[in-house]
Design an enzyme around this catalytic site. Structure first.
Site, PDB file in Angstrom:
ATOM      1  N   GLU A  56      41.623  54.379  36.475  1.00 11.53           N
ATOM      2  CA  GLU A  56      41.809  55.741  36.969  1.00 11.53           C
ATOM      3  C   GLU A  56      41.563  56.798  35.899  1.00 11.53           C
ATOM      4  O   GLU A  56      41.078  57.887  36.195  1.00 11.53           O
ATOM      5  CB  GLU A  56      43.209  55.906  37.568  1.00 11.53           C
ATOM      6  CG  GLU A  56      43.351  55.394  39.000  1.00 11.53           C
ATOM      7  CD  GLU A  56      43.540  53.885  39.092  1.00 11.53           C
ATOM      8  OE1 GLU A  56      43.600  53.226  38.025  1.00 11.53           O
ATOM      9  OE2 GLU A  56      43.618  53.361  40.209  1.00 11.53           O
ATOM     10  N   HIS A 106      53.805  53.006  46.636  1.00 11.76           N
ATOM     11  CA  HIS A 106      52.605  53.350  47.404  1.00 11.76           C
ATOM     12  C   HIS A 106      52.922  54.352  48.511  1.00 11.76           C
ATOM     13  O   HIS A 106      52.213  54.392  49.524  1.00 11.76           O
ATOM     14  CB  HIS A 106      51.992  52.099  48.047  1.00 11.76           C
ATOM     15  CG  HIS A 106      51.159  51.268  47.121  1.00 11.76           C
ATOM     16  ND1 HIS A 106      51.694  50.584  46.069  1.00 11.76           N
ATOM     17  CD2 HIS A 106      49.823  51.021  47.093  1.00 11.76           C
ATOM     18  CE1 HIS A 106      50.734  49.922  45.429  1.00 11.76           C
ATOM     19  NE2 HIS A 106      49.587  50.174  46.031  1.00 11.76           N
TER      20      HIS A 106
HETATM   21  C1  LIG Z   1      46.554  51.580  39.099  1.00 14.75           C
HETATM   22  C2  LIG Z   1      46.169  51.047  40.418  1.00 14.75           C
HETATM   23  N1  LIG Z   1      44.939  51.301  40.892  1.00 14.75           N
HETATM   24  C3  LIG Z   1      44.559  50.836  42.099  1.00 14.75           C
HETATM   25  C4  LIG Z   1      45.408  50.092  42.862  1.00 14.75           C
HETATM   26  C5  LIG Z   1      44.993  49.620  44.234  1.00 14.75           C
HETATM   27  N2  LIG Z   1      44.782  48.192  44.211  1.00 14.75           N
HETATM   28  C6  LIG Z   1      45.738  47.342  44.598  1.00 14.75           C
HETATM   29  S1  LIG Z   1      45.273  45.759  44.408  1.00 14.75           S
HETATM   30  C7  LIG Z   1      43.768  46.219  43.800  1.00 14.75           C
HETATM   31  C8  LIG Z   1      42.803  45.178  43.396  1.00 14.75           C
HETATM   32  C9  LIG Z   1      43.320  44.384  42.252  1.00 14.75           C
HETATM   33  O1  LIG Z   1      42.423  43.393  41.949  1.00 14.75           O
HETATM   34  P1  LIG Z   1      42.817  42.172  41.043  1.00 14.75           P
HETATM   35  O2  LIG Z   1      43.476  42.625  39.808  1.00 14.75           O
HETATM   36  O3  LIG Z   1      41.616  41.318  40.906  1.00 14.75           O
HETATM   37  O4  LIG Z   1      43.953  41.390  41.872  1.00 14.75           O
HETATM   38  P2  LIG Z   1      43.839  40.611  43.256  1.00 14.75           P
HETATM   39  O5  LIG Z   1      44.220  41.608  44.321  1.00 14.75           O
HETATM   40  O6  LIG Z   1      42.466  40.083  43.394  1.00 14.75           O
HETATM   41  O7  LIG Z   1      44.876  39.548  43.171  1.00 14.75           O
HETATM   42  C10 LIG Z   1      43.644  47.587  43.767  1.00 14.75           C
HETATM   43  C11 LIG Z   1      42.459  48.307  43.319  1.00 14.75           C
HETATM   44  C12 LIG Z   1      46.692  49.849  42.343  1.00 14.75           C
HETATM   45  N3  LIG Z   1      47.612  49.170  43.037  1.00 14.75           N
HETATM   46  N4  LIG Z   1      47.035  50.327  41.133  1.00 14.75           N
END
Ligand SMILES: Cc1ncc(C[n+]2csc(CCOP(=O)(O)OP(=O)(O)O)c2C)c(N)n1
Ligand SMILES: Cc1ncc(C[n+]2csc(CCOP(=O)(O)OP(=O)(O)O)c2C)c(N)n1
Ligand SMILES: [Mg+2]
Ligand SMILES: [Mg+2]
Lengths: 344, 324, 344, 324
Positions: free
Chosen positions: D60, D129
């Protein structure tokens, strides 16, 4: 003769020639089956509108949570993400309390105040599921630092996803862990996708976690995260290393989620052949075959499987029987005096 | 009883608590060997050693995450965020993690930790090193917020913050570090959430915080010389907020003037004014006046910074507007 | 015969066998002398109470700002830190306006509104000095991204310190620059110290910037930041690479600040022998000797030196003659309509 | 004129502006190929291609830094922060860099950029959230803050925000994404800083924002059925703040009730209440009542979340308390 009598049990039990002791493998198998059954049920309940809000399933990724869970001692700490059902189950937290939390019931692990993304059970040293990407890596350091200062020999295990490797907190946490030589194991579950975007499209290195470890002087390994034996083995040695003062390390476990990112997402943005290839590498049947090959009677596995389904049924029933939490909880436990009062 | 500076009072409070409680640890950037960039923590490394007094990398998220994780597992950390402006780089750990975790876990987690920070302007450091951000903290449920104005209060309130089982953001006003005051000898522990009435008058109630307290007192002197006797209340903490003391005074004076260093919109003055406008409206005999910095980033040049911040003239003026 | 006639001039002028063209070397020498004189004066004025607040001198680090400054074209963008006097001078910003800004006068580059830590002159493509560690690396990316989308061939050069390499924004910025293949050059001035704490005590790798570059698939080099010829050469090639579509790169320039971190800090926390060793490697006499060796008449250098001091005198006089900025500026230019009004 | 959802209105506004102005670019996490996690930007990647519609890593700070640097140098970026809670991980870029740079540079820098974000609760996502953080933004000088309540306002105000030369934080209320409303055909551009009077009554003035607007309207219906006719004002933007419309109404009704989704302390309601208590005190015939979420993190369970947020009963109650 059961596995249990063949070899001394306990977390950190021996891994001989890369193969964990049979009791550990059976424990891992049982955990994975329970995780799978639990999450499939949670998904059904979501579709029925009984699980509210959101939920992020780890279907397909069970070997990571189970392999590490089995390798941890009761006093070790877990830090997980919003995709944390498996990691919570792996610490022995009762299914009914987790299911009730997903359903927003009074019986819930946090009486419904946290929800699916924040599963926490301090009693089980499940120190929380965190929903802001990256933050909990820094918090896990704090637990590990505290263990080190208090001289307790506890180890902290912190799980996160591939997408997490591009946020600032990841960088700050790994550097601090290395400089402070903390007893922490960072476990990246690289399932190749963030929400709907592939990690390779936004990262310039092949292994988003492991290829960054040298930047912190941190030891790292990349392992098949769908091979429960491999995960258990690497977990055992990384945890042992941390416990014996060898400092932090990082494990990148390659895995895949069978379903979508969250809620009812069907995950259709992923190429069919990629999905098919990974479904064929489902960690649960893989371990099952190997256990049979190793001479475990099928009846033993079937018993585990049946007990698991029964446990999920029972947990669901208990959760459904629990009422909504009382409204009075809204203004409870903001502060340590139990209340929410900000004035006098 | 000894005279000491506001800055020395910080180290005294931390030393007092570290001596009493071995679970108290202290971390931050340049806090140990250098004794802090404001020299507010001189001597602590020598007294308590590098295990308990830790110099960190420039990693504010990692600092506060470490404090949080340690607090969850049995320590009582004190973390320094050098300038309060830097809360912006670690706000997630403060506002989303530290503030919410006890609530989200239905009370499972205790977070006895203190985050100290140099706050505010008047030192010509420009807009990124001069903000008063106590209102950022007040707006987030789950945080306690303390901001002392005297050396004595620094000792007593910092000790109380360290002993508190909840996370406390402790704002030290940079413009006050070199000010002096009497501090009693021996162990001092105050109580969070009690305002001090520094001056008792019937014409109006001035409420101020931290660096604005001496200015409010000076304004009260000036008004007194014109025959207008006002009450001056030092709020001392924003959460808990001592509404009772303020409301009781307003019931007597009929006039409320708040004096804030922070920019105008949505500060603690707005909160206090609207509490009074909801709960004590009919006690008011004149408008509630908020004296604040205008809603601008703080300029660096001395002439401009002085012009921007509340001063005696503006406070006196504010009281007059309420009385008119 | 002057250097200028020996070789065609212009930023990016040739570097032959590792030695920059003489006109470039003379330009770099002049810049360094001016930076040195300017900052020494600023320090005097600080001690006299005429420079208010704080100021962070780059005394000893001039070769980095000058070497890059000379290698940049007028249309290229600079992003710097609070320790940005040198980088601002390197873009041709008038000394008097910088001095006046430090003194909080109306003539100041930002009429006193920004102060020493925020020197900015958009006209000279000096896009700002930033006082929160790390943030400007992400902003520099934005300028580079814009240049790429607009197809202008501009290059962005972003300077930062060793301590900056442990903050989250560093990580996010370097990854994005690499993935987006941006025309940006990141320049770490590794002066071994953060404020009062040595970088090596809080970082597990030897080269806090360059050793992290592989984590982003980023090309990096470590150079002697006190050798102006070396800096100019590496700057020329990194900038050329970015301009020709070769993507981002990172340069870690090893250097040292002669004085303390800021204000009147004497920097006494540093070992005497370390300070002495680096003072002996002062970049300005070093280049002077080499220029003499290369046959530049000493008179030429003395002329540069005298002109510099005269320019600083003149700038100081102009700044001191300027009044305090009018109070009305307090509520000016919060918004693009020129005012500060948040209501209607 | 066509009926469309609040969510579709977002994509429509962005497409309108991207078509008109080639310097408009759009970046964020999952905004392109996936059309956004709230499906509010579906189709933009297909229409404008991957150069102008960019999927980013989870970074971000890097996203907003890129937007800022691009805005400084000739583009008009729109950045998405997926959930407004995530402003906490990039607050430095918002509050210290984007908000202050124009001022600090004495107007040298223009920052025409928009940051869109899904804001607020009611969707059972839990405390990290679900926050309404428009008050965080309002407290920082240098930002414009917009929060529409209808699809038509989404189009008009988002277009106006994109055309604005200042940085605008554009809050889209998650609980409204699936709501529908009529939107005129063709190009629509509204003006920032004008509140809408949605209902004109003489008994009291209710001021609401975003997701609270429909609830305020429902409360007004219920009050009307009891013979109490209230004015309902949709603020639509917090900066600029349309004080005139509110003050004019309060001068007629004598009663002000604000309805905020955000936690209680230091919200826009406090700001508005204290402006009225300073400038229009003698117009008031009863206390200024703020209806807010209590000062707690938002709980996840549906029963608890519903109990926490302002609803029709609490708003009706608030009006009664002011009238009593
Ligand atoms: C700081 C932040 N940015 C964006 C999000 C929205 N978000 C939630 S899960 C996710 C993807 C995360 O990917 P990864 O780390 O690969 O974990 P996975 O969901 O694949 O287990 C995003 C972008 C968030 N929760 N926190
Ligand atoms: C986020 C943040 N944390 C802390 C500071 C305080 N601070 C200012 S300069 C500095 C040291 C920076 O060291 P380095 O990056 O090596 O740059 P140098 O000063 O040596 O040029 C620190 C800690 C800051 N400005 N911003
Ligand atoms: Mg992933
Ligand atoms: Mg340095």
């Amino acid at each position: 003769m059961t596995a249990r009598t063949e070899q001394p049990s306990g977390a950190g039990a021996a891994v001989a020639n890369g193969v964990p002791a049979l009791d550990a493998r059976l424990r891992v198998y049982q955990m994975m089956v329970e995780m799978r059954d639990f999450e499939k049920r949670a998904y059904d309940l979501f579709l029925q509108g009984l699980v509210k809000g959101t939920s992020h399933l780890g279907l397909g990724q069970e070997a990571v949570a189970a392999g590490f869970g089995a390798a941890m001692r009761p006093e070790d700490y877990t830090f997980a993400t919003y995709r944390g059902h498996n990691h919570t189950l792996a610490r022995g937290v009762p299914m009914a309390r987790i299911m009730a939390e997903l359903m927003g019931r009074e019986l819930g692990l946090m009486a419904g105040k946290g929800g699916s993304m924040h599963l926490t059970s301090v009693e089980h040293r499940m120190m929380g599921s965190y929903a802001i990407v990256g933050a909990h890596l820094t918090i896990a350091n704090g637990a590990a630092w505290s263990s080190k200062l208090r001289g307790t020999g506890e180890v902290t295990v912190c799980f996160f996803g591939d997408g997490t490797t591009n946020i600032g907190a990841f960088h700050e946490a790994l550097n601090l862990a290395a400089v402070w030589h903390l007893p922490v194991v960072f476990v990246c579950e690289n399932n190749r996708w963030m929400e709907y975007t592939p990690i390779r499209s936004v990262t310039a290195v092949d292994h988003p976690a492991a290829d960054r470890a040298p930047a912190y002087g941190l030891s790292a390994s990349v392992v098949d995260g769908n091979d429960a034996d491999v995960v258990y083995s690497v977990a055992t040695s990384a945890i042992e290393r941390a416990r014996s003062g060898g400092g932090p390390s990082l494990v990148e476990a390659e895995t895949y989620r069978h379903g979508g990112h969250s809620r009812a997402d069907p995950g259709k943005y992923r190429p069919d052949d990629e999905v098919a290839a990974w479904l064929a590498r489902d960690p649960i049947p893989a371990l099952r075959h190997r256990l049979l090959d190793a001479g475990v009677p099928e009846a033993r596995l079937v018993a585990i499987e049946q007990a698991s389904l029964a446990a999920v049924d029972e947990a669901t029933a208990q959760a459904q029987a629990s009422p909504a939490p009382p409204r009075s909880l809204v203004e409870r436990d903001v502060f340590a005096d139990g209340g929410a009062s900000w004035r006098r | 009883m000894a005279e000491m500076t506001y800055r020395d009072a910080v180290a005294r409070a931390i030393a007092q608590e570290m001596r009493l409680d071995p679970s108290v640890v202290f971390l931050g950037e340049d806090v140990g060997a250098a004794g802090g960039v404001f020299k507010a923590t001189v001597g602590l490394l020598d007294s308590f050693g590098p295990t308990r007094v830790v110099d960190t990398p420039i990693s504010e998220q990692a600092i506060l995450g470490a404090a949080m994780g340690a607090a969850m597992t049995g320590l009582r950390p004190i973390a320094e965020i050098m300038f309060s402006d830097f809360f912006a780089v670690c706000w997630d750990i403060v506002a989303n993690e530290i503030a919410k975790t006890r609530y989200m876990t239905n009370g499972q987690v205790r977070l006895p930790l203190v985050i100290r920070s140099g706050n505010g302007g008047g030192v010509r450091f420009g807009a990124q090193h001069s903000q008063s951000v106590e209102n950022w903290a007040m707006a987030v449920p789950g945080l306690k917020v303390v901001a002392p104005s005297t050396p004595k209060d620094v000792v007593g309130l910092l000790a109380a913050s360290i002993r508190d089982t909840d996370p406390v953001l402790f704002f030290e006003q940079k413009s006050l570090y070199s000010t002096k005051g009497e501090v009693p000898d021996g162990e001092i522990v105050d109580e969070l959430g009690r305002a001090s009435m520094l001056r008792d008058g019937t014409a109006a109630t001035i409420v101020a915080l931290a660096g604005m307290v001496p200015r409010a007192m000076a304004a009260a002197d000036q008004l007194a010389s014109e025959g207008i006797d006002v009450t001056v209340i030092d709020l001392r903490s924003l959460v808990p907020l001592d509404v009772t003391t303020v409301a009781t005074s307003v019931a007597q004076t009929g006039h409320l003037v708040t004096v804030e260093e922070n920019p105008r919109l949505c500060g603690w003055g707005a909160e206090l004014a609207s509490i009074i406008a909801e709960e004590n409206l009919f006690d008011l005999d004149g408008p509630i006046v908020r004296v604040t910095t205008p809603h601008v980033p703080l300029p660096a040049a001395d002439a401009l910074e002085d012009a921007a911040m509340p001063d005696v003239t503006k406070i006196v003026d504010g009281v007059r507007r309420s009385l008119r």
